[in-house]
Design an enzyme around this catalytic site. Structure first.
Site, PDB file in Angstrom:
ATOM      1  N   HIS A   1       0.872  -1.192   0.000  1.00  0.00           N
ATOM      2  CA  HIS A   1       0.000   0.000   0.000  1.00  0.00           C
ATOM      3  C   HIS A   1       0.896   1.225   0.000  1.00  0.00           C
ATOM      4  O   HIS A   1       1.517   1.549   1.014  1.00  0.00           O
ATOM      5  CB  HIS A   1      -0.898   0.008   1.251  1.00  0.00           C
ATOM      6  CG  HIS A   1      -1.826   1.192   1.319  1.00  0.00           C
ATOM      7  ND1 HIS A   1      -3.157   1.071   1.683  1.00  0.00           N
ATOM      8  CD2 HIS A   1      -1.645   2.509   1.091  1.00  0.00           C
ATOM      9  CE1 HIS A   1      -3.733   2.253   1.666  1.00  0.00           C
ATOM     10  NE2 HIS A   1      -2.837   3.155   1.312  1.00  0.00           N
TER      11      HIS A   1
ATOM     12  N   HIS B   1       1.529   5.409  -1.776  1.00  0.00           N
ATOM     13  CA  HIS B   1       1.131   6.541  -2.620  1.00  0.00           C
ATOM     14  C   HIS B   1       2.400   7.124  -3.221  1.00  0.00           C
ATOM     15  O   HIS B   1       3.291   7.551  -2.494  1.00  0.00           O
ATOM     16  CB  HIS B   1       0.419   7.611  -1.787  1.00  0.00           C
ATOM     17  CG  HIS B   1      -0.819   7.096  -1.116  1.00  0.00           C
ATOM     18  ND1 HIS B   1      -2.067   7.204  -1.668  1.00  0.00           N
ATOM     19  CD2 HIS B   1      -0.983   6.411   0.049  1.00  0.00           C
ATOM     20  CE1 HIS B   1      -2.959   6.634  -0.863  1.00  0.00           C
ATOM     21  NE2 HIS B   1      -2.326   6.144   0.185  1.00  0.00           N
TER      22      HIS B   1
ATOM     23  N   LYS C   1      -9.826  -0.182  -5.696  1.00  0.00           N
ATOM     24  CA  LYS C   1      -9.714   0.505  -4.406  1.00  0.00           C
ATOM     25  C   LYS C   1     -11.005   1.247  -4.103  1.00  0.00           C
ATOM     26  O   LYS C   1     -11.447   2.094  -4.870  1.00  0.00           O
ATOM     27  CB  LYS C   1      -8.540   1.493  -4.436  1.00  0.00           C
ATOM     28  CG  LYS C   1      -8.357   2.288  -3.150  1.00  0.00           C
ATOM     29  CD  LYS C   1      -7.855   1.452  -1.998  1.00  0.00           C
ATOM     30  CE  LYS C   1      -7.938   2.130  -0.646  1.00  0.00           C
ATOM     31  NZ  LYS C   1      -6.771   2.887  -0.275  1.00  0.00           N
TER      32      LYS C   1
ATOM     33  N   HIS D   1     -10.519   1.314   1.913  1.00  0.00           N
ATOM     34  CA  HIS D   1     -10.244   2.288   2.968  1.00  0.00           C
ATOM     35  C   HIS D   1     -11.461   2.224   3.888  1.00  0.00           C
ATOM     36  O   HIS D   1     -12.505   2.798   3.584  1.00  0.00           O
ATOM     37  CB  HIS D   1     -10.065   3.705   2.396  1.00  0.00           C
ATOM     38  CG  HIS D   1      -9.706   4.697   3.449  1.00  0.00           C
ATOM     39  ND1 HIS D   1      -8.462   5.284   3.542  1.00  0.00           N
ATOM     40  CD2 HIS D   1     -10.412   5.162   4.511  1.00  0.00           C
ATOM     41  CE1 HIS D   1      -8.434   6.080   4.605  1.00  0.00           C
ATOM     42  NE2 HIS D   1      -9.611   6.033   5.199  1.00  0.00           N
TER      43      HIS D   1
ATOM     44  N   HIS E   1      -4.477  -0.604   5.787  1.00  0.00           N
ATOM     45  CA  HIS E   1      -3.962   0.057   6.993  1.00  0.00           C
ATOM     46  C   HIS E   1      -4.876  -0.185   8.208  1.00  0.00           C
ATOM     47  O   HIS E   1      -5.402   0.753   8.802  1.00  0.00           O
ATOM     48  CB  HIS E   1      -3.726   1.556   6.771  1.00  0.00           C
ATOM     49  CG  HIS E   1      -4.727   2.256   5.889  1.00  0.00           C
ATOM     50  ND1 HIS E   1      -6.082   2.246   6.132  1.00  0.00           N
ATOM     51  CD2 HIS E   1      -4.559   2.979   4.764  1.00  0.00           C
ATOM     52  CE1 HIS E   1      -6.686   2.948   5.190  1.00  0.00           C
ATOM     53  NE2 HIS E   1      -5.794   3.393   4.352  1.00  0.00           N
TER      54      HIS E   1
ATOM     55  N   ASP F   1       1.537   2.542   3.473  1.00  0.00           N
ATOM     56  CA  ASP F   1       0.693   3.729   3.324  1.00  0.00           C
ATOM     57  C   ASP F   1       1.551   4.986   3.320  1.00  0.00           C
ATOM     58  O   ASP F   1       1.121   6.029   3.814  1.00  0.00           O
ATOM     59  CB  ASP F   1      -0.408   3.810   4.388  1.00  0.00           C
ATOM     60  CG  ASP F   1      -1.483   4.833   4.015  1.00  0.00           C
ATOM     61  OD1 ASP F   1      -1.542   5.228   2.833  1.00  0.00           O
ATOM     62  OD2 ASP F   1      -2.255   5.244   4.906  1.00  0.00           O
TER      63      ASP F   1
HETATM   64  C1  NCD Z   1      -3.499   9.026   2.101  1.00  0.00           C
HETATM   65  C2  NCD Z   1      -3.034  10.053   1.080  1.00  0.00           C
HETATM   66  O1  NCD Z   1      -2.477  11.087   1.482  1.00  0.00           O
HETATM   67  O2  NCD Z   1      -3.180   9.830  -0.116  1.00  0.00           O
HETATM   68  N1  NCD Z   1      -3.593   9.655   3.379  1.00  0.00           N
HETATM   69  C3  NCD Z   1      -3.540   9.034   4.574  1.00  0.00           C
HETATM   70  O3  NCD Z   1      -3.738   9.711   5.584  1.00  0.00           O
HETATM   71  N2  NCD Z   1      -3.282   7.759   4.697  1.00  0.00           N
HETATM   72  C4  NCD Z   1      -4.791   8.415   1.667  1.00  0.00           C
HETATM   73  C5  NCD Z   1      -5.180   7.195   2.446  1.00  0.00           C
HETATM   74  O4  NCD Z   1      -4.607   6.122   2.267  1.00  0.00           O
HETATM   75  O5  NCD Z   1      -6.076   7.309   3.269  1.00  0.00           O
HETATM   76 ZN    ZN Z   2      -3.177   5.104   1.620  1.00  0.00          ZN
END
Ligand code: NCD
Ligand code: ZN
Length: 338
Positions: A14, A16, A96, A135, A169, A241
């Site tokens: 996971h 970003h 997702k 999520h 998460h 995450d």
């Molecule tokens: C994530 C993001 O910034 O893209 N933020 C977070 O707080 N984890 C999005 C997500 O996974 O919820």
């Molecule tokens: Zn995330």
């Protein structure tokens, strides 16, 4: 010779990576150690169809050919069955689900998750042997959001028993029993949720760099999740995450949700598992469980060697006009990748 450890095909299930300058700045921290990972679709234009997924896949491959990006498709109310088939035919298999408004860039998410139209898409996804990554948060009281969402997961798990569902998460100890109750429910765990609690975010001074969704919870939650990770529960895999945001956005009001945890993740996991005498379970947590549960195949085995040599986490990652502050910035870690 100092102590060393080999991890085979580490995966971050996971993460970003964003776009543009942020992508180029943060991606190396992931591909230095991980051979692949589940890349989240919540870009400014969400990756909500096959075309956008392929484009993003090619962008990531151009930056690092050796990294296997498992691109996820942002489930919007507009996703058609025909598009779903197109997505699968291109080799993308993770959907997702963001509840509308639950987190960063979730405004295109689902407001009526159990609406007939969505159930039809999920039923087709089950037939296509796709994976549903969730999520899992309601719009209720922050500390109960994940718990309040569990009945929806239970409902989907029962209705589509062959659809693999990932609680992303996982942050609340009350979610753990779903892993045991349903064969088709799995989870990812972050480094921050297994090592930190709400007091780290706001118990002393407020630390916006530790603000994320789902929010850090109680010591009891943290300890139960840590136990799950250290024992490498077969239905759980590591998903950082890592969610980079510009420092200026983390310090603004409202602060952006997300913790940038990519730097020295494997090294920090070694330190944690060593501290708890669980190093023998780290391979399962960072790779084997994911390979089995997501049905992944890798042609090559990459061995990542980590040695007991100390180093410090960077204080910040510099961008042209801003910076990104990593989790545990400046902290000394006793392991290094060689
Ligand atoms: C994530 C993001 O910034 O893209 N933020 C977070 O707080 N984890 C999005 C997500 O996974 O919820
Ligand atoms: Zn995330």
């Amino acid at each position: 010779m100092s102590q060393s450890l080999i991890l085979k095909n580490p995966l971050d299930m996971h993460l970003h990576l964003r776009e543009g300058e942020v992508l180029e700045s943060v991606f190396p921290y992931t591909y230095q150690g991980f051979v692949g990972g589940v890349v989240m679709p919540n870009l400014s234009t969400p990756i909500s169809n096959a075309h956008l997924a392929l484009e993003y896949y090619n962008t990531l491959k151009a930056l690092c050919a050796d990294f296997t990006p498992l691109i996820t498709i942002y489930l919007t109310p507009k996703l058609s069955i025909q598009e779903l088939h197109q997505i699968k035919s291109l080799g993308f298999k993770i959907l997702k689900l963001y509840p509308k408004g639950a987190t960063t860039n979730s405004q295109d998410g689902m407001s009526e998750i159990l609406a007939p139209q969505t159930l039809e898409v999920l039923s087709e996804a089950e037939k296509l042997e796709m994976i549903l990554s969730i999520h899992a948060e309601s719009g209720g009281y922050s500390l109960d959001r994940e718990f309040e969402f569990l009945p929806i997961i239970a409902q989907i798990a029962q209705t589509f028993p062959k659809l693999k569902i990932i609680i992303e998460h996982l942050s609340d100890h009350r979610s753990i029993e779903l892993l045991n109750r349903y064969d088709n429910v799995f989870a990812t765990l972050t480094l921050h949720h297994i090592t930190l609690c709400l007091d780290d975010l706001l118990g002393g001074g407020l630390n916006p760099h530790l603000f994320c969704k789902p929010i850090l919870k109680s010591p009891k939650d943290r300890d139960a999740l840590l136990e799950l990770a250290l024992s490498a529960h077969p239905k759980v895999s590591f998903g950082s995450d890592s969610a980079p945001h510009l420092a200026s956005k983390k310090l603004s009001n409202p602060a952006s949700a997300g913790i940038f945890s990519a730097p020295l993740l494997l090294e920090q996991l070694c330190e944690l598992f060593e501290k708890h005498q669980a190093l023998e379970n780290l391979q399962a947590f960072v790779s084997d469980n994911a390979v089995r549960n997501y049905g992944l195949t890798f042609e090559k085995v990459r061995e990542v060697k980590i040695q007991k040599i100390s180093q410090k986490l960077p204080q910040a990652i510099s961008l042209s006009n801003d910076q990104i502050i990593p989790l545990n910035a400046g902290k000394e870690i006793s392991w290094s990748m060689i």
